[in-house]
Design a protein around this motif. Sequence first.
Motif, PDB file in Angstrom:
ATOM      1  N   CYS A   3      -6.827  -1.145  -0.020  1.00  0.00           N
ATOM      2  CA  CYS A   3      -6.017  -1.637   1.106  1.00  0.00           C
ATOM      3  C   CYS A   3      -6.916  -2.062   2.268  1.00  0.00           C
TER       4      CYS A   3
ATOM      5  N   PHE B 295      -1.184   1.690  -4.776  1.00  0.00           N
ATOM      6  CA  PHE B 295      -0.234   0.637  -4.407  1.00  0.00           C
ATOM      7  C   PHE B 295       1.064   0.839  -5.160  1.00  0.00           C
TER       8      PHE B 295
ATOM      9  N   TYR C 191       1.332  -6.962   0.474  1.00  0.00           N
ATOM     10  CA  TYR C 191       0.387  -7.919  -0.125  1.00  0.00           C
ATOM     11  C   TYR C 191       1.100  -8.751  -1.184  1.00  0.00           C
TER      12      TYR C 191
ATOM     13  N   CYS D 277       0.855  -1.188   0.000  1.00  0.00           N
ATOM     14  CA  CYS D 277       0.000   0.000   0.000  1.00  0.00           C
ATOM     15  C   CYS D 277       0.891   1.237   0.000  1.00  0.00           C
TER      16      CYS D 277
ATOM     17  N   THR E 260      -5.522  -8.309  -1.456  1.00  0.00           N
ATOM     18  CA  THR E 260      -6.406  -7.473  -0.648  1.00  0.00           C
ATOM     19  C   THR E 260      -7.778  -8.148  -0.618  1.00  0.00           C
TER      20      THR E 260
END
Length: 217
Positions: free
Chosen positions: A150, A158, A137, A130, A144
Amino acid sequence: MLNIILLGPPGAGKGTQAARLQAERGMIQLSTGDMLREARASGSPVGEKVKAIMDAGGLVSDDIVTALIGERLDSCADCGAIFDGFPRTRAQAKALDSLLSERGRRLDHVIELVVDEDALVARITGRFTCAKCGTGYHDSFRPTKVAGVCDVCGSTEFKRRPDDNEQTVRTRMAEYRAKTEPILPFYEGRGLVRRVNGMGSVDAVAAEIDAILDAIA
Ligand code: AP5
């Protein structure tokens, strides 16, 4: 107050586990990779110096990373520390000994995340964070909950690291094998090395690490 090193090649899961330990145990995550990325984003003289090295997958000089770690170690005198991506050379390992003893700290564990390198390329090339809160992630392993949003802060921005391409990852792995793996015997001789199966799920790896930390807490 535990002081631990998380050791493993690129993509082994050091950052994932260090961030979790910081959130759950009030320890401080000391990631030299993050510190160097902050320096380059700020455009500082150090940042300009390290940019090309990082993008090529090489190691930044021992003096620079040791100075960065020393500064951050003083940010919380009462917190346990998680060294994430440091030390990476024998010289850094010796410098860490000095930094800790000067502050009356001792090293409790060197946790090696044992992984299959071929699987790591997929982990790294699918990684993103993020842009606002930094939560990490993965396209397949940790997406996500809502696509493009996020989970933590709701941001829709991102970013991906410039050194997360296959060619650079191979160079980073070669650097790990040549310069970082050889420091394991330095710690093995002191009985500090604990091995964890880094190929399990994030939760399984976390459980193994927690068992090690709780055994002497
Ligand atoms: P740095 O930022 O430290 O990168 P690295 O060591 O290459 O490690 P990574 O951040 O790529 O991986 P990680 O082990 O943290 O894995 P993660 O948890 O993100 O260093 C970058 C550069 O800075 C270096 O190349 C060098 O130039 C320089 N540098 C830094 N420190 C230095 C030093 N001390 N000396 C000299 N130079 C230095 O996980 C990866 C992905 O997999 C994520 O998407 C995650 O969600 C996913 N994942 C994690 N665990 C699992 C799991 N168990 N199962 C499935 N997916 C998982």
